[in-house]
Design an enzyme around this catalytic site. Structure first.
Site, short mmCIF file in Angstrom:
data_model
loop_
_atom_site.label_atom_id
_atom_site.label_comp_id
_atom_site.label_asym_id
_atom_site.label_seq_id
_atom_site.Cartn_x
_atom_site.Cartn_y
_atom_site.Cartn_z
N TYR A 156 42.13 16.09 13.09
CA TYR A 156 40.89 16.56 13.85
C TYR A 156 41.07 17.93 14.47
CZ TYR A 156 37.60 17.20 17.76
OH TYR A 156 36.58 17.73 18.35
P1 NAD Z 1 29.14 12.66 18.82
O1 NAD Z 1 29.95 11.87 17.78
O2 NAD Z 1 28.37 12.02 19.71
O3 NAD Z 1 28.15 13.50 17.97
C1 NAD Z 1 28.32 14.02 16.79
C2 NAD Z 1 27.08 13.70 15.80
O4 NAD Z 1 27.32 14.31 14.51
C3 NAD Z 1 26.84 12.13 15.73
O5 NAD Z 1 25.61 11.88 16.26
C4 NAD Z 1 27.24 11.98 14.14
O6 NAD Z 1 26.32 10.86 13.74
C5 NAD Z 1 26.88 13.42 13.46
N1 NAD Z 1 27.51 13.36 12.36
C6 NAD Z 1 28.76 12.99 12.11
N2 NAD Z 1 28.96 13.47 10.60
C7 NAD Z 1 27.85 13.93 10.17
C8 NAD Z 1 27.49 14.43 8.92
N3 NAD Z 1 28.27 14.20 7.89
N4 NAD Z 1 26.38 14.70 8.81
C9 NAD Z 1 25.48 14.86 9.81
N5 NAD Z 1 25.57 14.40 11.11
C10 NAD Z 1 26.92 14.06 11.10
O7 NAD Z 1 30.30 13.81 19.31
P2 NAD Z 1 30.23 14.87 20.53
O8 NAD Z 1 31.09 14.35 21.65
O9 NAD Z 1 28.66 15.19 21.12
O10 NAD Z 1 30.81 16.02 19.85
C11 NAD Z 1 29.92 17.25 19.26
C12 NAD Z 1 30.60 18.24 18.99
O11 NAD Z 1 31.57 18.71 19.85
C13 NAD Z 1 31.67 17.93 17.59
O12 NAD Z 1 31.66 18.99 16.95
C14 NAD Z 1 32.94 17.66 18.33
O13 NAD Z 1 34.15 17.88 17.46
C15 NAD Z 1 32.77 18.80 19.45
N6 NAD Z 1 33.66 18.74 20.63
C16 NAD Z 1 33.47 17.69 21.36
C17 NAD Z 1 34.32 17.56 22.54
C18 NAD Z 1 33.79 16.34 23.40
O14 NAD Z 1 34.79 16.22 24.55
N7 NAD Z 1 33.12 15.38 23.30
C19 NAD Z 1 35.42 18.26 22.98
C20 NAD Z 1 35.68 19.13 21.91
C21 NAD Z 1 34.71 19.37 20.82
#
Ligand code: NAD
Length: 323
Positions: A156
Site C-alpha cells: 500500500y
Molecule cells: P475508502 O475506502 O473509504 O474510499 C475509497 C473509495 O475508492 C471507496 O469508496 C472505493 O469504492 C473507491 N475505489 C476503490 N477502488 C476503485 C476503483 N478501481 N475505481 C473507482 N473507485 C474505487 O478510503 P478512505 O479512507 O476514504 O481513503 C481515501 C483516500 O485517502 C485513499 O486514496 C487513501 O489511500 C487515502 N488515505 C486515507 C487515509 C485514512 O486514514 N483514511 C490515510 C492516508 C491516505
C-alpha cells in the site's frame, strides 16, 4: 475560497473521505461529479449511507465506474469538471500484504489512467491523496515533505509513493498541469472505514469485547480528524495555481502523535466503558510511529488542525451511536 460554481470531479466519492469532501464542496456551492466503483473492500451499504444526502442533491452526480476503465473516466470528465480530487484507491496497509498486485494496479495504474483522461479532457488541476505510510518505518519525527521516503513498509505504502512519482512525472511532461499530493495522516471521524483502529475499537468497546492491541501498545500515530482533512484538501484545491511549484507535496496531519495505549485509554473515556486489552503480535507492514510536520501546509495552504483527539473521539462516538 473557490470561484462559485467550480465543477469538481471527486474519485472515491462514496468512501469515507470522498463523501465528506463532496458534502463540503456542495455546501460551498461547487458542482460535483463523483466516481466510485463500490469496491467490496467494505460493505456497499455503508457507502450508500455516506451518499444518502448527496443522492438527493441535483448539484451532485455519481458515475459508478472503475478507475481502470478508460471509458468510465472519459464519461465522468465529460460532465464538465475543471478540477479533480483523486481519492479512489484501495486503502489499508494490512490487506495490501495479501493482494499486492491488485493494490499496485488500482492505485498506480488507476492514477495514470486518470491523468491520461484529464489530459484528453483538458483538465489541468488535480489534488491526489497520498499517505503518511510513504515515510516507512522511520523513528525520527516529525516527518517533513523533504525527508527521503524510498523504503515503504507495505505494498500500500509503495503504491502511494508510486502515485506521487507518477503525478510528478506527468507534471514534468505536461507544462499546464498543477498537482498537489496530500499525505494524509491516519484520518478518523464519522464515516471512518469500519476496519480502521478507532472505528473497530469503539465498536468492540461498546460491545464489551476485548480490544486487540498490537505490539506493546507503544506505537504512535498522528490521528487527524476528518474536518481538518476536508479543510486542508479544499485549501489545496483552491491554491493549485499559487503553489510555488506545479507539483507539490503537503503533509496533512493532526501534528499530535498519540501512543496506541493512550488511544485505548481515550476510547475508554469516550465510550464510558472499562476496556479489556488483548495483546497481539506486531503486524507486518506496520510502522512504529507517524508524526506530521505541517509547517509547509500551514504556510502555503493556511492549514491548521483544529480538532483535538478527545473532541474528535467524542464526535465519532456520537455518530457511531446514531447510525
Ligand atoms: P475508502 O475506502 O473509504 O474510499 C475509497 C473509495 O475508492 C471507496 O469508496 C472505493 O469504492 C473507491 N475505489 C476503490 N477502488 C476503485 C476503483 N478501481 N475505481 C473507482 N473507485 C474505487 O478510503 P478512505 O479512507 O476514504 O481513503 C481515501 C483516500 O485517502 C485513499 O486514496 C487513501 O489511500 C487515502 N488515505 C486515507 C487515509 C485514512 O486514514 N483514511 C490515510 C492516508 C491516505
Amino acid at each position: 475560497m473557490s470561484a462559485a460554481g467550480t465543477h469538481v470531479l471527486v474519485t472515491g466519492a462514496a468512501g469515507f473521505i470522498g463523501s465528506s469532501l463532496c458534502d463540503a464542496l456542495r455546501a460551498r456551492g461547487d458542482e460535483v461529479t463523483g466516481l466510485d466503483n463500490f469496491d467490496p473492500y467494505y460493505d456497499r451499504a455503508l457507502k450508500e449511507a455516506n451518499l444518502a444526502a448527496l443522492r438527493r442533491d441535483p448539484g451532485f452526480t455519481l458515475v459508478e465506474g472503475d478507475l481502470l476503465d478508460r471509458a468510465a473516466l472519459d464519461a465522468a470528465l465529460a460532465r464538465g469538471a475543471r478540477k479533480v480530487v483523486h481519492l479512489a484507491a484501495l486503502a489499508g496497509v494490512r490487506p495490501s500484504l495479501a493482494e499486492p498486485l491488485r493494490y499496485l494496479r488500482v492505485n498506480v495504474e488507476g492514477t495514470a489512467n486518470l491523468l491520461e483522461a484529464c489530459l484528453r479532457a483538458g483538465v489541468e488541476e488535480l489534488v491526489c491523496a497520498s499517505s503518511s505510510s510513504v515515510y516507512g518505518a522511520r523513528s525520527r519525527v516529525p516527518f517533513s515533505e523533504e525527508d527521503p521516503c524510498d523504503r515503504p513498509a507495505s505494498p500500500y505504502a509503495a503504491s502511494k509513493k508510486a502515485t506521487e512519482v507518477v503525478a510528478a512525472t506527468y507534471v514534468h511532461l505536461h507544462a499546464a498541469l498543477r498537482i498537489a499530493c496530500l499525505r494524509y495522516f491516519t484520518v478518523y471521524g464519522p464515516r471512518q472505514r469500519p476496519e480502521m483502529a478507532i472505528h473497530r475499537f469503539v465498536r468492540l468497546a461498546l460491545e464489551g469485547r476485548p480490544l486487540p492491541v498490537f505490539g506493546d501498545g507503544g506505537s504512535g500515530r498522528d490521528y487527524t480528524f476528518i474536518d481538518d482533512i476536508v479543510a486542508g484538501t479544499l485549501a489545496a484545491l483552491d491554491r493549485l495555481r499559487s503553489m510555488p511549484e506545479p507539483f507539490r507535496i503537503y503533509n496533512l496531519g493532526g501534528a499530535q502523535p498519540v501512543l496506541l495505549r493512550e488511544l485505548c485509554a481515550a476510547i475508554g473515556e469516550a465510550t464510558g466503558r472499562r476496556l479489556e486489552l488483548a495483546a497481539q503480535p506486531e503486524q507486518q507492514g506496520d510502522v512504529p510511529i507517524t508524526a506530521a510536520d505541517v509547517a509547509r501546509a500551514g504556510a502555503e495552504l493556511g492549514y491548521a488542525p483544529r480538532v483535538p483527539l478527545r473532541e474528535g473521539l467524542a464526535r465519532f462516538v456520537a455518530w457511531y451511536r446514531q447510525v
